[in-house]
Design an enzyme around this catalytic site. Structure first.
Site, mmCIF file in Angstrom:
data_model
loop_
_atom_site.group_PDB
_atom_site.id
_atom_site.type_symbol
_atom_site.label_atom_id
_atom_site.label_comp_id
_atom_site.label_asym_id
_atom_site.label_seq_id
_atom_site.Cartn_x
_atom_site.Cartn_y
_atom_site.Cartn_z
ATOM 1 C CB SER A 440 -0.900 0.013 1.240
ATOM 2 O OG SER A 440 -1.547 1.257 1.401
ATOM 3 C CE1 TYR A 453 -4.635 -1.672 4.868
ATOM 4 C CE2 TYR A 453 -3.525 0.426 4.465
ATOM 5 C CZ TYR A 453 -4.153 -0.716 3.988
ATOM 6 O OH TYR A 453 -4.290 -0.902 2.636
#
Length: 569
Positions: A440, A453
């Site tokens: 990501s 995350y």
């Protein structure tokens, strides 16, 4: 034991080398430029167990005769050489032909001769298109200059730069004589992942390479400028080399028009490594194809095998469909079996074949069992895409141990389990492959509101770099994809720390609305994933914001640390 004979082709002597029992089906192997018959050593030895294997040095190469002038290198003469060898070594039965590079180019001339199916039982081609087909392929793209067609022309033109150089007076011969012949082993090692071996490159390389330039000068321009309609009823197997530096996959688009009995397969190799490092893989495809043809059945097209986790929706589904459109066999798995089944159905409708499985990627034992099941039922995959992931928002102090565990179990351990289970199989197989891990932009874009995350995705990126180094010697590539804001359903399933159920639902709705407004489709991520597999790129930021953050992480990390203090989810 290799037996040598000489075959006369319209007055030119061809050096022919045979091994295996002549009572078995005859397979003729035709080499390319600047090789000789020795480039087939591994494949010939493998096939000779149950085939009569024949190789010959093409005119102007190795121990064969040299044409008196450029006209002697024309395609019609090269095609006639193949028929002359076939008539000499197997006068009473059709032969199977396997060819590579310029061997493929000249074999197409024979394969597309009217009535060729009477003498040629099958044809396996690698990295060498029919020049007539190529001429029509180029005409179509010039007549319909869509962005995609123009890109194909530009990309292939860049990959074929050497053809222009070969037409320049003196330059190409001088380059081979003064430098390239001596450096060829290093070129093969550094660019093609091929280790030099006794007998290859051949002792006659310099003179073979200089003479072989006439192949290009005698055929390229005349044939492509005035292509002939060349059809064939011979069963054709196209082995596409996924990492070919010279012949792109899209050159075979529309080949079914000319060769309706076409079977497509993919070999994970470079232009020369397919023959010199992955010979058993090529031999297995040839043996399977010949067996199917001999049995009177049309071979089933088996493209590369791709395994994708979390493929029930979003990026996973888009990636599955993108690979399927290229004829791949796609194994899709998801915690939601019903959605995986739907993706598999769509794959089968998109040109490939889909297989659906249920899998919880956070369960290491289940992942190991899944990998063994896939290997037993479909084989070791050529590509693994670790896509499954979940979203979570919360500062470090807000995020509970249970929430940390959930995020890390899926986003990090799910990737670890996949890399371990399938990476081991790929390395042991020894035929290369590629692993794609979905990271990501959060992997390098810190945020106090994405503690768990961002940490999980940063770990995935570092894991990918470490694994890339470890598996390099096995020919297995590893890429980390950093998408950015993509319009998928991850926002609707993300969780938020320190919120009530109503607050969490409201935040999910706001996040989904933001991602929908950004409206960057998962199909574009899938395109970048395919590019990463084909090019081997290590880190791939996808969206503009992902690319911008990646740039800042390298050149202005302090600015990102300041921005991390903002309460941005």
């Amino acid at each position: 034991m290799i037996r040598r004979r000489t075959v006369d082709s319209a007055g030119l002597p061809l050096a022919v080398f045979e091994q295996g029992d002549p009572a078995h089906p005859t397979v003729i192997l035709v080499h390319g430029y600047p090789d000789t018959h020795v480039v087939w050593d591994d494949i010939a030895e493998d096939l000779a167990v149950d085939h009569h294997v024949v190789r010959y040095d093409v005119r102007g190469a190795g121990e064969s005769g040299v044409p008196a002038n450029r006209d002697g290198y024309r395609l019609e003469r090269l095609g006639a050489d193949l028929f002359a060898v076939a008539d000499a070594v197997s006068p009473d039965a059709p032969v199977h032909v396997v060819a590579h590079d310029w061997g493929s180019v000249q074999s197409w001339e024979a394969v597309t001769e009217p009535g060729a199916e009477q003498r040629l039982a099958s044809y396996t081609t690698m990295s060498g298109p029919c020049l007539d087909h190529l001429g029509f392929w180029m005409r179509k793209r010039f007549r319909r200059p869509t962005p995609r067609h123009l890109r194909q022309l530009l990309v292939q033109g860049a990959h074929s730069w050497y053809i222009t150089a070969f037409h320049l007076p003196l330059l190409a011969p001088a380059t081979w004589k003064l430098w390239l012949a001596k450096s060829w082993p290093r070129v093969l090692r550094d660019l093609e992942a091929v280790n030099p071996r006794p007998g290859h490159p051949q002792a006659t390389l310099k003179q073979d390479a200089v003479r072989g330039i006439e192949l290009y000068r005698a055929n390229m321009r005349p044939t492509i400028r005035s292509p002939r309609e060349r059809y064939t009823e011979v069963p054709v197997q196209l082995l596409t080399l996924s990492r070919d530096h010279y012949v792109n996959e899209f050159l075979s688009e529309g080949l079914e028009h000319w060769a309706p009995r076409l079977t497509r397969r993919t070999v994970n190799g470079t232009h020369w490594s397919a023959l010199l490092e992955h010979g058993p893989v090529v031999a297995a495809h040839v043996r399977s194809f010949i067996g199917s043809v001999a049995a009177g059945s049309e071979p089933e097209a088996t493209g590369e095998l791709v395994v994708i986790t979390g493929a029930g929706s979003g990026i996973g589904r888009a990636t599955a469909l993108a690979f399927a459109a290229e004829g791949a066999r796609v194994v899709v798995c998801d915690l939601d079996l019903e959605s995986a089944v739907r993706t598999a159905e769509l794959c089968s409708l998109s040109g490939g074949t889909g297989y659906a499985y249920q899998l919880d990627v956070s369960d290491g034992a289940a992942f190991d069992a899944f990998a063994q099941q896939i290997a037993a039922e479909h084989g070791v995959p050529d590509v693994l895409v670790n896509n499954a992931g979940i979203g979570h928002s919360g500062t470090f102090l807000q995020t509970t141990e249970k929430e940390w565990q959930r995020v890390l179990d899926v986003n990090l351990w799910g990737v670890i389990h996949g890399c371990r289970a399938f990476g081991t199989l790929m390395a042991e197989r020894g035929h290369g492959g590629h692993i794609v891990n979905l990271a990501s932009a959060a992997a390098y874009l810190p945020s106090k509101a994405l503690a768990a995350y961002a940490t999980s995705k940063a770990a995935v990126r570092m894991l990918s770099d470490c694994l890339r180094a470890e598996l390099a010697s096995s020919g297995v590539g590893v890429s980390a994809i950093c998408p950015g804001l993509i319009n998928t359903n991850i926002t609707r399933t993300s969780t938020f720390s320190a919120t009530t159920a109503d607050e969490q639902a409201a935040k999910q709705a706001r996040a989904a609305k933001l991602y929908a407004r950004r409206n960057f489709p998962p199909e574009k991520v899938a395109t970048e994933i395919l590019k990463a597999v084909r090019t081997g790129k290590a880190v791939v930021p996808v969206t503009a914001e992902a690319k911008g953050a990646y740039f800042l992480s390298r050149f202005a990390p302090g600015l990102l640390r300041l921005a991390a203090r903002l309460n941005v989810t």
